[in-house]
Design a protein around this motif. Structure first.
Motif, PDB file in Angstrom:
ATOM      1  N   TYR A 236       0.855  -1.190   0.000  1.00 58.46           N
ATOM      2  CA  TYR A 236       0.000   0.000   0.000  1.00 58.46           C
ATOM      3  C   TYR A 236       0.890   1.240   0.000  1.00 58.46           C
ATOM      4  O   TYR A 236       1.781   1.379   0.856  1.00 58.46           O
ATOM      5  CB  TYR A 236      -0.917   0.024   1.215  1.00 58.46           C
ATOM      6  CG  TYR A 236      -1.853   1.222   1.221  1.00 58.46           C
ATOM      7  CD1 TYR A 236      -3.002   1.208   0.440  1.00 58.46           C
ATOM      8  CD2 TYR A 236      -1.562   2.354   1.974  1.00 58.46           C
ATOM      9  CE1 TYR A 236      -3.859   2.302   0.421  1.00 58.46           C
ATOM     10  CE2 TYR A 236      -2.415   3.453   1.961  1.00 58.46           C
ATOM     11  CZ  TYR A 236      -3.562   3.418   1.179  1.00 58.46           C
ATOM     12  OH  TYR A 236      -4.399   4.504   1.154  1.00 58.46           O
ATOM     13  N   ARG A 237       0.654   2.126  -0.952  1.00 62.66           N
ATOM     14  CA  ARG A 237       1.423   3.362  -1.062  1.00 62.66           C
ATOM     15  C   ARG A 237       0.674   4.493  -0.362  1.00 62.66           C
ATOM     16  O   ARG A 237      -0.410   4.903  -0.792  1.00 62.66           O
ATOM     17  CB  ARG A 237       1.681   3.734  -2.515  1.00 62.66           C
ATOM     18  CG  ARG A 237       2.442   2.682  -3.320  1.00 62.66           C
ATOM     19  CD  ARG A 237       3.077   3.284  -4.555  1.00 62.66           C
ATOM     20  NE  ARG A 237       4.158   4.178  -4.189  1.00 62.66           N
ATOM     21  CZ  ARG A 237       5.435   3.795  -4.005  1.00 62.66           C
ATOM     22  NH1 ARG A 237       5.761   2.519  -4.168  1.00 62.66           N
ATOM     23  NH2 ARG A 237       6.351   4.670  -3.663  1.00 62.66           N
ATOM     24  N   PHE A 238       1.251   4.970   0.750  1.00 65.71           N
ATOM     25  CA  PHE A 238       0.658   6.111   1.446  1.00 65.71           C
ATOM     26  C   PHE A 238       0.854   7.403   0.657  1.00 65.71           C
ATOM     27  O   PHE A 238       0.056   8.340   0.780  1.00 65.71           O
ATOM     28  CB  PHE A 238       1.280   6.258   2.838  1.00 65.71           C
ATOM     29  CG  PHE A 238       0.922   5.136   3.763  1.00 65.71           C
ATOM     30  CD1 PHE A 238      -0.286   5.135   4.443  1.00 65.71           C
ATOM     31  CD2 PHE A 238       1.786   4.071   3.954  1.00 65.71           C
ATOM     32  CE1 PHE A 238      -0.622   4.111   5.311  1.00 65.71           C
ATOM     33  CE2 PHE A 238       1.462   3.040   4.815  1.00 65.71           C
ATOM     34  CZ  PHE A 238       0.254   3.057   5.492  1.00 65.71           C
ATOM     35  N   SER A 239       1.942   7.438  -0.135  1.00 69.99           N
ATOM     36  CA  SER A 239       2.246   8.603  -0.957  1.00 69.99           C
ATOM     37  C   SER A 239       3.186   8.145  -2.062  1.00 69.99           C
ATOM     38  O   SER A 239       3.500   6.945  -2.182  1.00 69.99           O
ATOM     39  CB  SER A 239       2.905   9.697  -0.113  1.00 69.99           C
ATOM     40  OG  SER A 239       4.185   9.274   0.348  1.00 69.99           O
ATOM     41  N   ASP A 240       3.657   9.075  -2.870  1.00 71.12           N
ATOM     42  CA  ASP A 240       4.630   8.714  -3.905  1.00 71.12           C
ATOM     43  C   ASP A 240       5.950   8.275  -3.298  1.00 71.12           C
ATOM     44  O   ASP A 240       6.747   7.615  -3.962  1.00 71.12           O
ATOM     45  CB  ASP A 240       4.881   9.918  -4.832  1.00 71.12           C
ATOM     46  CG  ASP A 240       3.671  10.245  -5.691  1.00 71.12           C
ATOM     47  OD1 ASP A 240       2.821   9.361  -5.875  1.00 71.12           O
ATOM     48  OD2 ASP A 240       3.585  11.402  -6.160  1.00 71.12           O
ATOM     49  N   GLU A 241       6.175   8.590  -2.020  1.00 76.08           N
ATOM     50  CA  GLU A 241       7.452   8.290  -1.388  1.00 76.08           C
ATOM     51  C   GLU A 241       7.417   7.075  -0.472  1.00 76.08           C
ATOM     52  O   GLU A 241       8.386   6.343  -0.385  1.00 76.08           O
ATOM     53  CB  GLU A 241       7.944   9.500  -0.588  1.00 76.08           C
ATOM     54  CG  GLU A 241       8.274  10.720  -1.433  1.00 76.08           C
ATOM     55  CD  GLU A 241       8.816  11.860  -0.604  1.00 76.08           C
ATOM     56  OE1 GLU A 241       8.622  11.830   0.632  1.00 76.08           O
ATOM     57  OE2 GLU A 241       9.446  12.758  -1.177  1.00 76.08           O
TER      58      GLU A 241
END
Length: 324
Positions: A236-241
């Motif tokens: 799961y990507r919380f943001s691009d980072e």
């Protein structure tokens, strides 16, 4: 073939093996220590359709050490395998959906085996082998992708030394690592979430024995069986980072009770995984933790290794990637 430019990755996987055996009401614990295994990879596109990569890793190995007072000391007191694989591969993008690849690997194995049939004996030797790899990546839709990979088996002639209280002499042992094949599927319902599932086959059925010239009883029996590894997980990507991952896999045992060898201490084993990745414009890093556990009772062993064997393993992986 999915890279937009050159990329380099370096990392280390370190594992602590916690094995114990209960035989006749007495529990014996194997000596445990952290065992690090490094990996290095570099890949880059050559043209719009071709790419190449090189890598160094260790797909098999590690060691187990038992006290010489265990009831199975005549079978194994200590085993250690250092295994390095250097690979060179190429890939070809057939079209926007399909890519194929393959290459060759040079494998180096350095192994030692200690037993104590009333007195300590040890074999230590090393050797090389060449193997090959082939794979397919198919992505018919941005939400769905499939992968298939096959790695060939490796046969080693380990040349070395056999040591006993009578002295040392030249010795050899034929060693084997199995072919493997895996099929994987990834589903991304949106840009933040990806689910993955893999099934891997490990062809241990051809691993029947270890021929050698130092064991009075002849070839060391193994007669392992083919196994499967089942894996599921998500990212799961919380943001691009920042991305978070979790997973689970189930490893079937390859060792039948009749030839169970505590030098390997194999069992049907569960693994739990958790990890985090941080992506920057050029640099990325990953950190992961694994916990593995098993509980196996061996009966009907023909080599005197009946008992209950439990294991709790802990592993940490750290990786650093640079994109150019």
């Amino acid at each position: 073939s999915q890279l937009s430019g050159p990329a380099f990755e370096a990392g280390v996987y370190t594992i602590h093996l916690g094995n114990e055996a209960t035989i006749g009401g007495t529990t014996y614990e194997a000596q445990g220590e952290w065992q690090p295994v490094p990996h290095l990879y570099y890949a880059r596109p050559i043209t719009d359709d071709f790419a190449f990569g090189v890598g160094l890793n260790s797909p098999f190995g590690l060691g187990t050490e038992w006290d010489p007072t265990t009831p199975f000391a005549a079978v194994a007191t200590e085993s250690l395998l250092r295994y390095l694989r250097a690979s060179a591969v190429v890939s070809y993008k057939v079209n926007e959906c399909l890519s194929i690849g393959g290459g060759l690997s040079l494998n180096y194995a350095d192994g030692s085996l200690q037993q104590s049939p009333g007195f300590p004996v040890e074999f230590e030797g090393d050797g090389f082998s060449v193997t090959w790899i082939a794979g397919i990546h198919y992505q018919p839709h941005e939400q769905h992708s499939f992968g298939v990979v096959y790695r060939s088996d490796a046969d080693f002639d380990l040349d070395g030394t056999f040591t006993s209280p009578l002295g040392s002499s030249s010795a050899w042992l034929d060693f084997y690592t199995p072919p493997t094949a895996a099929v994987g599927y990834a589903f991304s319902p949106n840009k933040k979430l990806t689910f993955e599932a893999n099934v891997e086959w490990v062809g241990w059925d051809s691993f029947t024995s270890l021929p050698n010239n130092f064991n009075p009883a002849g070839a060391i029996p193994f007669f392992w069986e083919d196994t499967f590894i089942y894996e599921i997980g998500f990212t799961y990507r919380f943001s691009d980072e920042i991305a978070f991952s979790m997973g689970y896999d189930y490893n079937e045992s390859a060792q039948p009770d009749a030839v169970y060898n505590p030098a390997v201490a194999d069992a049907d084993r569960h693994w739990l995984h958790v990890g985090v990745t941080r992506d920057g414009e050029a640099w990325s890093w990953s950190l992961a933790y694994q916990y593995g556990f098993s509980d196996r009772t061996v009966t009907g062993s023909g080599i005197g290794t009946d008992g209950n064997y439990k294991a709790e393993h802990h592993a940490i992986m750290a990786g650093l990637r640079r994109r150019f």
